[in-house]
Design a protein around this motif. Structure first.
Motif, PDB file in Angstrom:
ATOM      1  N   ALA A 212       0.796  -1.358  -0.097  1.00  0.00           N
ATOM      2  CA  ALA A 212       0.333  -0.165  -0.335  1.00  0.00           C
ATOM      3  C   ALA A 212       0.581   1.153  -0.116  1.00  0.00           C
ATOM      4  N   PRO A 213       0.650   2.436  -0.705  1.00  0.00           N
ATOM      5  CA  PRO A 213       0.961   3.411  -1.023  1.00  0.00           C
ATOM      6  C   PRO A 213       1.110   4.603   0.367  1.00  0.00           C
ATOM      7  N   ASP A 214       1.522   5.174   0.976  1.00  0.00           N
ATOM      8  CA  ASP A 214       1.005   5.628   2.466  1.00  0.00           C
ATOM      9  C   ASP A 214       0.717   6.875   1.843  1.00  0.00           C
ATOM     10  N   ALA A 215       0.972   7.699   0.927  1.00  0.00           N
ATOM     11  CA  ALA A 215      -0.138   8.689   0.969  1.00  0.00           C
ATOM     12  C   ALA A 215      -0.248   8.990  -0.032  1.00  0.00           C
ATOM     13  N   PHE A 216      -0.896   9.571  -0.995  1.00  0.00           N
ATOM     14  CA  PHE A 216      -1.738  10.252  -2.698  1.00  0.00           C
ATOM     15  C   PHE A 216      -1.336  12.188  -2.430  1.00  0.00           C
ATOM     16  N   GLN A 217      -0.946  12.271  -3.455  1.00  0.00           N
ATOM     17  CA  GLN A 217      -1.180  13.928  -3.983  1.00  0.00           C
ATOM     18  C   GLN A 217      -2.571  14.226  -4.858  1.00  0.00           C
ATOM     19  N   ILE A 218      -2.923  14.524  -4.927  1.00  0.00           N
ATOM     20  CA  ILE A 218      -3.999  15.763  -6.660  1.00  0.00           C
ATOM     21  C   ILE A 218      -3.030  16.787  -7.178  1.00  0.00           C
ATOM     22  N   GLU A 219      -2.482  16.165  -8.132  1.00  0.00           N
ATOM     23  CA  GLU A 219      -1.769  17.710  -8.827  1.00  0.00           C
ATOM     24  C   GLU A 219      -1.876  18.271  -9.310  1.00  0.00           C
ATOM     25  N   ASN A 220      -3.290  18.158 -10.221  1.00  0.00           N
ATOM     26  CA  ASN A 220      -4.039  19.011 -11.040  1.00  0.00           C
ATOM     27  C   ASN A 220      -5.336  17.965 -11.211  1.00  0.00           C
ATOM     28  N   ASP A 224     -12.816  16.168 -16.403  1.00  0.00           N
ATOM     29  CA  ASP A 224     -13.005  15.068 -16.970  1.00  0.00           C
ATOM     30  C   ASP A 224     -11.055  14.586 -16.990  1.00  0.00           C
ATOM     31  N   LEU A 225     -10.393  14.762 -15.835  1.00  0.00           N
ATOM     32  CA  LEU A 225      -8.689  14.741 -15.855  1.00  0.00           C
ATOM     33  C   LEU A 225      -8.737  15.138 -14.586  1.00  0.00           C
ATOM     34  N   ALA A 226      -7.472  13.588 -14.129  1.00  0.00           N
ATOM     35  CA  ALA A 226      -7.244  13.996 -12.849  1.00  0.00           C
ATOM     36  C   ALA A 226      -5.129  13.320 -12.603  1.00  0.00           C
ATOM     37  N   ILE A 227      -4.737  14.398 -12.566  1.00  0.00           N
ATOM     38  CA  ILE A 227      -3.573  14.532 -12.042  1.00  0.00           C
ATOM     39  C   ILE A 227      -2.989  13.398 -10.530  1.00  0.00           C
ATOM     40  N   VAL A 228      -2.225  12.534 -10.482  1.00  0.00           N
ATOM     41  CA  VAL A 228      -2.122  11.967  -9.094  1.00  0.00           C
ATOM     42  C   VAL A 228      -1.509  11.204  -8.716  1.00  0.00           C
ATOM     43  N   ARG A 229      -0.446  11.613  -7.370  1.00  0.00           N
ATOM     44  CA  ARG A 229       0.936  10.815  -7.144  1.00  0.00           C
ATOM     45  C   ARG A 229       0.472  10.127  -5.996  1.00  0.00           C
ATOM     46  N   LEU A 230       1.410   8.704  -5.805  1.00  0.00           N
ATOM     47  CA  LEU A 230       1.171   8.345  -5.513  1.00  0.00           C
ATOM     48  C   LEU A 230       2.611   7.719  -4.846  1.00  0.00           C
ATOM     49  N   THR A 237      17.629   6.481   4.654  1.00  0.00           N
ATOM     50  CA  THR A 237      18.651   6.826   4.104  1.00  0.00           C
ATOM     51  C   THR A 237      19.294   8.162   4.271  1.00  0.00           C
ATOM     52  N   ASP A 238      20.606   8.437   5.061  1.00  0.00           N
ATOM     53  CA  ASP A 238      21.049   9.019   5.777  1.00  0.00           C
ATOM     54  C   ASP A 238      20.116   9.229   7.070  1.00  0.00           C
ATOM     55  N   GLY A 239      19.092   8.930   7.988  1.00  0.00           N
ATOM     56  CA  GLY A 239      18.647  10.134   8.715  1.00  0.00           C
ATOM     57  C   GLY A 239      16.921  10.120   8.024  1.00  0.00           C
ATOM     58  N   LYS A 240      16.780   9.828   7.166  1.00  0.00           N
ATOM     59  CA  LYS A 240      15.416  10.543   5.968  1.00  0.00           C
ATOM     60  C   LYS A 240      14.503   9.318   5.470  1.00  0.00           C
ATOM     61  N   GLN A 241      13.512   8.621   6.147  1.00  0.00           N
ATOM     62  CA  GLN A 241      12.427   8.644   5.230  1.00  0.00           C
ATOM     63  C   GLN A 241      11.828   8.435   3.487  1.00  0.00           C
ATOM     64  N   MET A 242      12.682   7.254   2.879  1.00  0.00           N
ATOM     65  CA  MET A 242      12.305   8.035   1.683  1.00  0.00           C
ATOM     66  C   MET A 242      11.241   6.938   0.888  1.00  0.00           C
ATOM     67  N   TRP A 243      10.629   7.838   0.024  1.00  0.00           N
ATOM     68  CA  TRP A 243       9.238   7.403  -0.629  1.00  0.00           C
ATOM     69  C   TRP A 243       9.489   7.579  -2.208  1.00  0.00           C
ATOM     70  N   ALA A 244       9.337   6.139  -3.070  1.00  0.00           N
ATOM     71  CA  ALA A 244       9.443   6.565  -4.722  1.00  0.00           C
ATOM     72  C   ALA A 244       7.784   6.864  -4.634  1.00  0.00           C
ATOM     73  N   ALA A 245       7.871   8.370  -5.641  1.00  0.00           N
ATOM     74  CA  ALA A 245       6.378   8.477  -5.835  1.00  0.00           C
ATOM     75  C   ALA A 245       6.213   8.332  -7.509  1.00  0.00           C
ATOM     76  N   VAL A 246       5.212   8.292  -8.058  1.00  0.00           N
ATOM     77  CA  VAL A 246       4.793   7.807  -9.471  1.00  0.00           C
ATOM     78  C   VAL A 246       4.104   8.429  -9.676  1.00  0.00           C
ATOM     79  N   ARG A 247       3.906   9.245 -10.460  1.00  0.00           N
ATOM     80  CA  ARG A 247       2.386  10.795 -11.332  1.00  0.00           C
ATOM     81  C   ARG A 247       1.806   9.368 -12.269  1.00  0.00           C
ATOM     82  N   LEU A 248       0.658   9.727 -11.874  1.00  0.00           N
ATOM     83  CA  LEU A 248      -0.480   8.850 -12.794  1.00  0.00           C
ATOM     84  C   LEU A 248      -1.326   9.732 -13.698  1.00  0.00           C
ATOM     85  N   VAL A 249      -1.805   9.378 -14.099  1.00  0.00           N
ATOM     86  CA  VAL A 249      -2.952  10.544 -15.117  1.00  0.00           C
ATOM     87  C   VAL A 249      -4.775   9.670 -15.174  1.00  0.00           C
TER      88      VAL A 249
END
Length: 281
Positions: A212-220, A224-230, A237-249
Motif C-alpha cells: 500500500a502506498p503511504d499517501a497520495f497527492q492531487i497535482e491537478n 474530465d482529468l486528474a493528475i495523481v501521485r502515489l 537514507t541518511d536518517g530520512k525516510q524515502m518514498w518512491a513517487a509515481v505520477r498517474l493520469v
C-alpha cells in the motif's frame, strides 16, 4: 555518509529486509505495462513467460464469495485484509455530505474507511484501497468499479487499476475496460498475450512488494482529468525516510475513472523525503 542509490539500483534496507530497488521497480512497472506494453513484452527476456514454482495459484472471481479470511500484515507490519473473493470485497458506501470544489479540503481530504479494517485488501497479491465514501462501489466481472467523481475517487482508482495490472499483466478485460487505450495499443497488447509474454498472475515474490502506498497527492484536477501521485515507502537514507513517487493520469469517461497511458514527464517517477503536502490514506 550513506549514498543514495541511483534509480534502478537495489538498496537493501536491512532493518526491514526490503529492497528499495524492488519497491521502486514495482511502482515504475505500472508505467511500463500501461504506457508501452511492447516495451514490457520485449524486455530482456525474448521468450515467453513461464509460470515458475513461486507463481500464485489460479484463482477465480466468479465464485461470488463474500467476507474475509484472517488478516495478514505487509512488509512494513501494516494490517492487510484478505477477501474471500480474490477480486476484492467492496465496502458499504455511507452517504455523506458531497464535497465540492469550493471546500478547502477538496483536493486534500482522505477518502473515508481506508484506515479501518478492510480498508486495504490483498487482491491477487497486491494491496489495494477500498473506501466507504468514494468507492469502489462494486465488483463487476472481477473489476473494481464505481468510483466517485472526486479527487478522492481518482486517487482510489489510480491505486486500484495500476496495482491490479501489475499483479495480472495479462488481464485483458482490465486493460481494455479500465485503461484508456487506442486500437493500436490493444492490438500490441493482444499480440504480447498471444506470444505468451505477459504473465496471467505474477508470483508472490513479485506481488509482495506491491504494498500500500503511504499517501497520495492531487497535482491537478478537473471534471474530465486528474493528475495523481502515489508515494510508496522505501528505506531510511541518511536518517530520512524515502518514498518512491509515481505520477498517474486519470480520465473520467463513461461514468468512471480510467487510467490514461503516459510517457515522458507526465509519467515521471522520483524519490521524495517528505510527505508534506501529501494526503495520508
Amino acid at each position: 555518509m550513506t549514498e543514495r542509490p541511483a534509480r534502478g539500483e537495489s538498496y537493501d534496507d536491512s532493518g526491514r529486509g526490503v529492497s528499495f530497488g524492488v519497491v521502486v521497480s514495482a511502482a515504475v512497472l505500472a508505467l511500463i505495462v500501461i504506457a508501452g506494453i511492447i516495451m514490457y513484452a520485449n524486455r530482456s527476456s525474448p521468450g515467453p513467460v513461464h509460470n515458475d514454482a513461486g507463481a500464485a495459484p489460479a484463482v477465480s472471481a466468479a465464485s461470488g464469495a463474500t467476507g474475509f479470511a484472517d488478516p495478514e500484515i505487509d512488509l512494513f507490519g501494516r494490517r492487510i485484509d484478505v477477501p474471500n473473493n480474490p477480486a476484492g470485497q467492496p465496502l458499504v458506501q455511507v452517504a455523506t455530505k458531497p464535497r465540492s470544489a469550493t471546500d478547502p479540503d477538496w483536493l486534500t481530504a482522505a477518502p473515508a474507511g481506508t484506515t479501518e479494517p478492510h480498508g486495504w485488501q490483498r487482491v491477487y497479491g497486491a494491496s489495494v484501497p477500498f473506501s466507504t465514501s468514494d468507492g469502489p462501489a462494486r465488483i463487476d466481472n472481477g473489476l473494481a468499479v464505481g468510483y466517485s467523481h472526486t479527487p478522492q475517487g481518482a486517487a482510489l482508482a489510480a491505486a486500484q487499476i495500476t496495482y491490479r495490472l501489475n499483479a495480472r499483466p495479462a488481464d485483458r478485460d482490465l486493460y481494455v475496460r479500465q485503461v484508456r487505450v487506442t486500437a493500436a495499443q490493444i492490438a500490441a497488447y493482444d499480440k504480447a498475450r498471444s506470444d505468451g509474454k505477459l504473465p496471467d498472475q505474477q508470483p508472490e515474490r513479485v506481488t509482495r512488494y506491491l504494498v500500500a502506498p503511504d499517501a497520495f497527492q492531487i497535482e491537478n484536477y478537473a471534471d474530465d482529468l486528474a493528475i495523481v501521485r502515489l508515494a510508496a515507502r522505501g528505506p531510511v537514507t541518511d536518517g530520512k525516510q524515502m518514498w518512491a513517487a509515481v505520477r498517474l493520469v486519470m480520465v473520467w469517461e463513461d461514468g468512471d475513472w480510467r487510467l490514461k497511458p503516459t510517457d515522458g514527464a507526465a509519467g515521471h517517477s522520483d524519490y521524495v523525503d517528505s510527505l508534506t503536502g501529501w494526503t495520508k490514506w
